[in-house]
Design a protein around this motif. Structure first.
Motif, mmCIF file in Angstrom:
data_model
loop_
_atom_site.group_PDB
_atom_site.id
_atom_site.type_symbol
_atom_site.label_atom_id
_atom_site.label_comp_id
_atom_site.label_asym_id
_atom_site.label_seq_id
_atom_site.Cartn_x
_atom_site.Cartn_y
_atom_site.Cartn_z
ATOM 1 N N SER B 105 0.913 -1.176 -0.006
ATOM 2 C CA SER B 105 -0.110 0.143 -0.116
ATOM 3 C C SER B 105 0.836 1.347 -0.062
ATOM 4 O O SER B 105 2.023 1.332 0.166
ATOM 5 C CB SER B 105 -0.998 0.129 1.294
ATOM 6 N N ALA B 106 0.325 2.428 -0.413
ATOM 7 C CA ALA B 106 1.015 3.823 -0.513
ATOM 8 C C ALA B 106 1.426 3.741 1.200
ATOM 9 O O ALA B 106 2.862 4.163 1.199
ATOM 10 C CB ALA B 106 -0.030 4.715 -0.810
ATOM 11 N N GLY B 107 0.841 3.787 2.056
ATOM 12 C CA GLY B 107 0.988 4.119 3.468
ATOM 13 C C GLY B 107 2.245 3.077 3.837
ATOM 14 O O GLY B 107 3.217 3.333 4.482
ATOM 15 N N GLU B 127 0.719 7.487 11.054
ATOM 16 C CA GLU B 127 0.504 8.849 11.255
ATOM 17 C C GLU B 127 1.455 9.751 10.415
ATOM 18 O O GLU B 127 1.189 10.725 9.614
ATOM 19 C CB GLU B 127 0.398 9.521 12.691
ATOM 20 N N THR B 128 2.804 9.356 10.562
ATOM 21 C CA THR B 128 3.824 9.996 9.646
ATOM 22 C C THR B 128 3.628 9.699 8.205
ATOM 23 O O THR B 128 3.740 10.717 7.361
ATOM 24 C CB THR B 128 5.171 9.293 10.150
ATOM 25 N N ALA B 129 3.296 8.556 7.889
ATOM 26 C CA ALA B 129 3.061 8.122 6.353
ATOM 27 C C ALA B 129 1.954 9.151 5.732
ATOM 28 O O ALA B 129 2.142 9.611 4.919
ATOM 29 C CB ALA B 129 2.669 6.744 6.239
ATOM 30 N N SER B 130 0.931 9.166 6.629
ATOM 31 C CA SER B 130 -0.350 10.135 6.251
ATOM 32 C C SER B 130 -0.016 11.431 6.122
ATOM 33 O O SER B 130 -0.147 12.265 5.135
ATOM 34 C CB SER B 130 -1.320 9.786 7.057
ATOM 35 N N GLY B 131 0.894 12.180 6.926
ATOM 36 C CA GLY B 131 1.561 13.161 6.966
ATOM 37 C C GLY B 131 2.305 13.546 5.714
ATOM 38 O O GLY B 131 2.239 14.645 5.138
ATOM 39 N N TRP B 132 3.018 12.555 5.521
ATOM 40 C CA TRP B 132 4.099 12.878 4.191
ATOM 41 C C TRP B 132 3.033 12.535 2.988
ATOM 42 O O TRP B 132 3.600 13.338 1.892
ATOM 43 C CB TRP B 132 5.225 11.759 4.174
ATOM 44 N N LEU B 138 -1.050 14.233 -1.916
ATOM 45 C CA LEU B 138 -1.655 12.813 -2.160
ATOM 46 C C LEU B 138 -2.709 12.839 -1.293
ATOM 47 O O LEU B 138 -2.427 13.276 -0.166
ATOM 48 C CB LEU B 138 -0.714 11.651 -2.116
ATOM 49 N N ASP B 139 -3.842 12.482 -1.921
ATOM 50 C CA ASP B 139 -5.113 12.285 -0.885
ATOM 51 C C ASP B 139 -4.814 11.081 0.070
ATOM 52 O O ASP B 139 -4.426 10.092 -0.258
ATOM 53 C CB ASP B 139 -6.273 12.023 -1.897
ATOM 54 N N THR B 140 -5.069 11.651 1.415
ATOM 55 C CA THR B 140 -4.508 10.635 2.413
ATOM 56 C C THR B 140 -5.706 9.658 2.715
ATOM 57 O O THR B 140 -5.252 8.726 3.167
ATOM 58 C CB THR B 140 -4.274 11.580 3.969
ATOM 59 N N GLY B 141 -6.733 9.835 1.907
ATOM 60 C CA GLY B 141 -7.908 8.841 1.967
ATOM 61 C C GLY B 141 -7.415 7.526 1.212
ATOM 62 O O GLY B 141 -7.928 6.485 1.336
ATOM 63 N N ILE B 143 -4.438 6.126 1.614
ATOM 64 C CA ILE B 143 -3.277 5.615 2.238
ATOM 65 C C ILE B 143 -3.198 3.822 1.961
ATOM 66 O O ILE B 143 -2.216 3.399 1.892
ATOM 67 C CB ILE B 143 -3.198 5.953 3.574
ATOM 68 N N ASP B 144 -4.245 3.315 1.858
ATOM 69 C CA ASP B 144 -4.290 1.743 1.667
ATOM 70 C C ASP B 144 -4.375 1.290 0.624
ATOM 71 O O ASP B 144 -4.303 -0.026 0.245
ATOM 72 C CB ASP B 144 -5.355 1.062 2.633
ATOM 73 N N ASP B 145 -4.411 2.233 -0.551
ATOM 74 C CA ASP B 145 -4.402 1.764 -2.018
ATOM 75 C C ASP B 145 -2.999 1.343 -2.283
ATOM 76 O O ASP B 145 -2.010 2.030 -1.789
ATOM 77 C CB ASP B 145 -4.803 2.884 -2.911
ATOM 78 N N ARG B 146 -2.911 0.576 -3.300
ATOM 79 C CA ARG B 146 -1.669 0.208 -3.998
ATOM 80 C C ARG B 146 -1.137 1.029 -4.761
ATOM 81 O O ARG B 146 -1.951 1.830 -5.521
ATOM 82 C CB ARG B 146 -1.655 -1.088 -4.644
#
Ligand SMILES: Nc1ncnc2c1ncn2[C@@H]1O[C@H](COP(=O)(O)OP(=O)(O)OP(=O)(O)O)[C@@H](O)[C@H]1O
Ligand SMILES: Nc1ncnc2c1ncn2[C@@H]1O[C@H](COP(=O)(O)OP(=O)(O)OP(=O)(O)O)[C@@H](O)[C@H]1O
Ligand SMILES: [Mg+2]
Ligand SMILES: [Mg+2]
Lengths: 225, 256
Positions: B105-107, B127-132, B138-141, B143-146
């Motif tokens: 995943s992206a995250g 949380e850090t991954a989402s912040g970056w 990038l849309d933080t929503g 985060i679980d997409d490949r």
């Protein structure tokens, strides 16, 4: 502030019959703090070339260009960048900016680069854009799509936002109407008042008479072919 | 100020084929160096050698490490060099597929680099991954997409986030905007420029695009047939090139 001695410049165009265009030879002059000096001479005599040499945008072939302690003619790139950040401002004839960056940030940027805070820099950018009559609804847009005169005023705002001790101006009043031209001349007078050393090219004789203390005719330094 | 990175007389041949020859330069903190030159001029070879991915035939590469100051990275033991590559250095590939794990995943892609240096707390990492993701727009929503479900420009921004999350001080980039369409390129460059400034990163960027050099680089090095033929202040080399090859490169004929 500016001390130029023995400065020469030729362009060696390797692909155009290996032409050597000798432009300047033995340029000598100095400009003191608080002084505004006009470069004069016919078109093609090398006025803009002098300005670009002083800014480090063109490479000098010979001579010394001392600006506040640094010899630009043999300085390292990072020393030149440091000089441009703190000491030497430049209003070029045409604005050159990155896409996507809003006008307000384009103007505030040099002041922030010189170490000022963001809020303070944005405030001053607003003041300058207002003085130069750039309508507020344009501030959030990139200047890339602005008219020639608007772009030139954004360029001027960028050049005057930080209190540079030395300034280079290449036709700052060209393409401006009378009111905006007057504002630019006021900005120049204010900069002189705080002790800035200014070198400018002005096509407009009246502007020159108003703000410049003396003129230097660049054609006296024409290189013999 | 001392250089953060020093490249000394680097030469690399592939058998009889010259990759690059006799390249030296210093890089200072916060400085962006552009490397330009035609295809086959040795830009990627040089980048791979100085980033520790290829061994030079000759020469040395020194890096200002946090604990021991200037250290030769060519003489460094492999585990130590690998650690450097995971922490203080980052490498952004032209093709995001080479710099990302497409099945993660992206995250996870961002988090992995943190875990490689010992981060363990799942909530913090996420949380850090989402912040970056936010920082690279990038849309933080997602985060679980490949990354395979992302566009090229999004993948490139993810690769940059993955690289920057460990707070590197030196970044190598090989044609980071290649293969992207113009408006996507402009956005990426704008983003890079802001990150470089905010974080005071030192960057070495290989590109054939002189507009990228004008936008990002402080200094530029022009390469031809494996050698550096000219180097200097970026705008000076672009506006007043001295070497015949640099003049050819900046003349509109070859400009893309
Ligand atoms: N980058 C360059 N490459 C080659 N020749 C150049 C370059 N820049 C300037 N020149 C040449 O140098 C000479 C002086 O040009 P410059 O632009 O300095 O003139 P100027 O006095 O500013 O003229 P104007 O009043 O028309 O603006 C001209 O012959 C010009 O063609
Ligand atoms: N693995 C290899 N084996 C043999 N020769 C190689 C290898 N990699 C590169 N070369 C050769 O080394 C030279 C330099 O190649 P390099 O990839 O560094 O060029 P480049 O400047 O990055 O070009 P491009 O802009 O096309 O990416 C070329 O002549 C190339 O053919
Ligand atoms: Mg001119
Ligand atoms: Mg390559």
């Amino acid at each position: 502030m500016f001390e130029i001695s023995g400065l020469s410049k030729e362009f060696h165009l390797h692909h155009q019959q290996a032409a050597r265009i000798k432009v300047l030879e033995g340029v000598n002059f100095s400009v003191l703090a608080g002084e505004c000096v006009a470069l004069t001479g016919e078109s093609g005599s090398g006025k803009s070339t002098v300005i670009r040499l002083l800014y480090g945008n063109y490479l000098a072939n010979q001579g010394a260009i001392r600006i506040g302690g640094l010899n630009v003619a043999d300085a390292e790139p990072r020393e030149i960048l440091e000089m441009r950040r703190i000491t030497l401002g430049y209003v070029s004839q045409f604005l050159r900016v990155l896409p996507r960056v809003p006008t307000l940030s384009v103007v505030a940027e040099p002041m922030m680069n010189a170490g000022a805070g963001e809020a303070e820099s944005l405030d001053k950018a607003r003041t300058l854009l207002t003085r130069l009559r750039i309508p507020e609804q344009l501030w959030s847009l990139s200047p890339l799509t602005f008219s020639g005169g608007e772009q030139q005023r954004v360029n001027i705002a960028r050049g005057f936002i930080h209190d540079y001790p030395a300034l280079l101006l290449d036709e700052p009043t060209a393409s401006l109407d009378a009111v905006n031209r007057a504002t630019v001349l006021d900005l120049i007078t204010e900069a002189k008042g705080r002790g800035a050393a200014i070198i400018g090219i002005f096509h407009d004789q009246a502007a020159r008479d108003e703000v410049c203390d003396r003129s230097i005719d660049i054609s006296q330094f024409a290189a013999m072919a | 100020m001392n250089p953060i990175f020093s490249v000394r007389d680097i030469t690399k041949f592939y058998g009889n084929q010259k990759g690059c020859e006799g390249v030296s330069f210093d890089l200072y903190p916060g400085e962006v160096l552009g490397i330009v030159g035609e295809s086959g001029s040795g830009k990627s070879t040089l980048l791979n050698v100085i980033s520790g991915q290829l061994e030079p035939d000759q020469g040395d590469v020194l890096f200002d490490t946090r604990h021991a100051g200037m250290v030769s990275t060519t003489a460094m033991a492999e585990p130590e060099r690998r650690m450097l590559a995971r922490t203080d250095w980052a490498y952004v590939h032209q093709n995001p597929r080479d710099g990302l794990r497409m099945a993660v995943s992206a995250g996870g892609n961002i988090g992995e680099r943190l875990m490689n240096i010992g981060a363990r707390h799942y909530g913090d990492i996420r949380e850090t991954a989402s912040g970056w993701m936010g920082r690279v727009e990038l849309d933080t929503g997602r985060i679980d997409d490949r990354p395979s479900t992302f566009s090229g420009g999004m993948q490139q921004r993810l690769q940059i986030a993955r690289n920057l999350v460990t707070g590197p001080r030196l970044i190598f980039m090989d044609e980071p905007t290649g293969g992207l369409d113009l408006s996507v390129q402009a956005r990426l460059l704008d983003l890079l420029r802001n990150l470089v400034r905010e974080l005071g990163l030192a960057v070495i960027i290989v590109t054939h695009d002189l507009a990228v050099v004008r936008m990002l680089a402080h200094r530029v090095m022009v390469m031809q047939r494996g050698q550096v033929v000219e180097s200097g202040l970026a705008d000076q080399v672009l506006d007043d090139p001295q070497h015949p090859y640099s003049q050819l490169l900046v003349s509109s004929i070859l400009q893309v």
